[in-house]
Scaffold this motif. Structure first.
Motif, PDB file in Angstrom:
ATOM      1  N   GLU A  32       0.692  -1.225  -0.043  1.00 51.92           N
ATOM      2  CA  GLU A  32       0.249   0.100   0.038  1.00 51.92           C
ATOM      3  C   GLU A  32       1.063   1.296  -0.053  1.00 51.92           C
ATOM      4  N   LEU A  33       1.999   1.193  -0.337  1.00 52.20           N
ATOM      5  CA  LEU A  33       3.074   2.135  -0.364  1.00 52.20           C
ATOM      6  C   LEU A  33       2.689   3.499  -1.068  1.00 52.20           C
ATOM      7  N   LEU A  34       2.094   3.290  -2.324  1.00 48.88           N
ATOM      8  CA  LEU A  34       1.784   4.417  -3.351  1.00 48.88           C
ATOM      9  C   LEU A  34       0.656   5.045  -2.621  1.00 48.88           C
ATOM     10  N   LYS A  35      -0.123   4.170  -1.972  1.00 41.64           N
ATOM     11  CA  LYS A  35      -1.419   5.033  -1.466  1.00 41.64           C
ATOM     12  C   LYS A  35      -1.010   5.807  -0.425  1.00 41.64           C
ATOM     13  N   HIS A  36      -0.162   5.260   0.500  1.00 39.68           N
ATOM     14  CA  HIS A  36       0.486   6.139   1.846  1.00 39.68           C
ATOM     15  C   HIS A  36       1.125   7.150   1.198  1.00 39.68           C
ATOM     16  N   ALA A  37       2.024   6.889  -0.015  1.00 36.42           N
ATOM     17  CA  ALA A  37       2.843   8.131  -0.429  1.00 36.42           C
ATOM     18  C   ALA A  37       1.920   9.297  -0.960  1.00 36.42           C
ATOM     19  N   ARG A  38       1.016   9.081  -1.687  1.00 33.89           N
ATOM     20  CA  ARG A  38       0.042  10.044  -1.978  1.00 33.89           C
ATOM     21  C   ARG A  38      -0.595  10.621  -0.755  1.00 33.89           C
ATOM     22  N   TRP A  39      -0.883   9.949   0.239  1.00 42.20           N
ATOM     23  CA  TRP A  39      -1.497  10.935   1.263  1.00 42.20           C
ATOM     24  C   TRP A  39      -0.550  11.739   1.967  1.00 42.20           C
ATOM     25  N   ALA A  89      -0.452   5.967   8.762  1.00 42.05           N
ATOM     26  CA  ALA A  89       0.649   5.652   7.452  1.00 42.05           C
ATOM     27  C   ALA A  89       1.271   6.629   7.405  1.00 42.05           C
ATOM     28  N   ILE A  90       1.063   7.985   7.591  1.00 41.78           N
ATOM     29  CA  ILE A  90       1.891   8.928   7.325  1.00 41.78           C
ATOM     30  C   ILE A  90       2.915   9.031   8.329  1.00 41.78           C
ATOM     31  N   ASN A  91       2.645   8.618   9.547  1.00 39.08           N
ATOM     32  CA  ASN A  91       3.801   8.572  10.439  1.00 39.08           C
ATOM     33  C   ASN A  91       4.713   7.566  10.466  1.00 39.08           C
ATOM     34  N   ARG A  92       4.279   6.421   9.965  1.00 37.01           N
ATOM     35  CA  ARG A  92       4.999   5.438   9.750  1.00 37.01           C
ATOM     36  C   ARG A  92       5.991   5.529   8.599  1.00 37.01           C
ATOM     37  N   LEU A  93       5.465   6.391   7.504  1.00 38.69           N
ATOM     38  CA  LEU A  93       6.130   6.554   6.443  1.00 38.69           C
ATOM     39  C   LEU A  93       7.279   7.539   6.833  1.00 38.69           C
ATOM     40  N   ARG A 143       9.110   7.723   9.324  1.00 40.20           N
ATOM     41  CA  ARG A 143       9.946   7.141  10.256  1.00 40.20           C
ATOM     42  C   ARG A 143      10.859   6.226   8.891  1.00 40.20           C
ATOM     43  N   GLU A 144      10.334   5.913   7.966  1.00 42.41           N
ATOM     44  CA  GLU A 144      10.926   4.936   7.009  1.00 42.41           C
ATOM     45  C   GLU A 144      11.789   6.174   5.849  1.00 42.41           C
ATOM     46  N   LEU A 145      11.286   7.359   5.960  1.00 39.99           N
ATOM     47  CA  LEU A 145      12.014   8.305   5.134  1.00 39.99           C
ATOM     48  C   LEU A 145      12.984   9.236   5.891  1.00 39.99           C
ATOM     49  N   ASN A 146      13.012   8.854   7.079  1.00 36.19           N
ATOM     50  CA  ASN A 146      13.891   9.922   8.234  1.00 36.19           C
ATOM     51  C   ASN A 146      13.486  11.222   8.230  1.00 36.19           C
ATOM     52  N   TYR A 147      12.088  11.371   8.090  1.00 34.43           N
ATOM     53  CA  TYR A 147      11.614  12.884   8.029  1.00 34.43           C
ATOM     54  C   TYR A 147      10.890  13.424   9.298  1.00 34.43           C
ATOM     55  N   PRO A 148      11.103  14.645   9.759  1.00 30.49           N
ATOM     56  CA  PRO A 148      12.003  15.487   9.175  1.00 30.49           C
ATOM     57  C   PRO A 148      13.397  15.106   9.598  1.00 30.49           C
ATOM     58  N   ALA A 149      14.413  15.417   8.453  1.00 29.51           N
ATOM     59  CA  ALA A 149      15.699  15.392   8.921  1.00 29.51           C
ATOM     60  C   ALA A 149      16.239  16.326   9.937  1.00 29.51           C
ATOM     61  N   GLN A 150      17.533  16.470  10.180  1.00 31.62           N
ATOM     62  CA  GLN A 150      18.069  17.476  10.909  1.00 31.62           C
ATOM     63  C   GLN A 150      17.995  18.561  10.168  1.00 31.62           C
ATOM     64  N   GLU A 151      17.859  19.825  10.868  1.00 32.68           N
ATOM     65  CA  GLU A 151      17.416  20.869  10.121  1.00 32.68           C
ATOM     66  C   GLU A 151      18.859  21.187   9.335  1.00 32.68           C
ATOM     67  N   LEU A 152      18.472  21.649   8.041  1.00 38.30           N
ATOM     68  CA  LEU A 152      19.450  21.952   6.989  1.00 38.30           C
ATOM     69  C   LEU A 152      19.802  23.398   6.817  1.00 38.30           C
TER      70      LEU A 152
END
Length: 254
Positions: A185-192, A234-238, A240-249
């Protein structure tokens, strides 16, 4: 970060960036406006010894070359590009090394082939060592050609074979789970994710706003319905997988 984690993260971002093209093409329009800035910086980024190939190496090159006599113009052009790209990332909640590096890759192509601008064409994966599956190690036994006393009954041999096979399956599964990105279901979660994080739509109205904006493909609204709790999880799980947000750039110091 290990190779398996880097591979999973890149694959997760790849789904998000594909969703970005579908759900938020305005972000790509905005990125394409940086083509002139990139063209100004490109000859300087290609200087021997600068080794710029992604977002993080861009910052490293600026830090290393700052203060080197004769590089003032190059540093100014490259820093202008980096700050412009970072500003784009912050406008769209994409200030993370993965989408920023992806933006650099596509700007490189768009600058050379203007007709494909605003159309992502590059998704370069990380350099990782993907290990082969563990070898199967069957128990040692000899065929009963010479009446071997060590053989035992076939049921004993079969038991040892099954145990060896189950052990091998466990090894394979452990390695698979380390590298796998569960895509059902990753594409659905990515769209969300894009609708909420990039477009900043409230979770409760994602499907409705997508319909109103005409985000429809094959008669179906691209943003599927879901309960607020399901979408949020789903967004929160994604995240974590994306490492988002990253350290402030931040831009390197001048």
């Amino acid at each position: 970060m290990g190779d398996a984690e880097a591979w999973r993260r890149w694959n997760a971002w790849r789904y998000v960036l594909h969703a970005l093209e579908e759900i938020a093409p305005e972000a790509l329009e905005d990125l394409a406006r940086l083509v002139p800035v990139y063209r100004e910086a490109a000859p300087h980024m290609d200087r021997p010894g600068w080794y710029i190939h992604d977002w993080e190496s861009l910052g490293t090159a600026l830090e290393v070359q700052t203060g080197v006599p004769g590089y003032e113009e190059s540093l100014a052009k490259v820093r202008d590009f980096r700050e412009a790209l970072l500003a784009w990332g912050r406008r769209w909640n994409l200030a993370h090394p993965e989408p920023l590096g992806w933006g650099m890759e596509n700007l490189r192509v768009w600058a050379k082939v203007p007709e494909v601008a605003r159309k992502p064409v590059v998704y370069t994966g990380p350099l990782v060592n993907i290990p082969p599956f563990p070898p199967f190690r069957p128990p040692e036994f000899s065929p009963p050609i010479y009446g071997s006393k060590k053989l035992g009954s076939w049921s004993e041999v079969e038991k040892e074979l099954r145990q060896a096979f189950e052990s091998w399956l466990c090894e394979c599964r452990a390695q698979y789970e380390e590298w796998a990105l569960h895509k059902r279901e990753l594409l659905k979660h990515a769209r969300w994710w894009v609708a909420h994080r990039v477009k900043r739509w409230p979770i409760r109205t994602l499907h409705q706003q997508a319909r109103e904006e005409g985000l429809v493909k094959g008669g179906s609204v691209l943003i599927e319905k879901g309960s607020p709790s399901t979408i949020s999880e789903a967004i929160n799980r994604l995240d974590r997988e994306l490492n988002y947000p990253a350290q402030e750039l931040s831009p390197p110091a001048p």
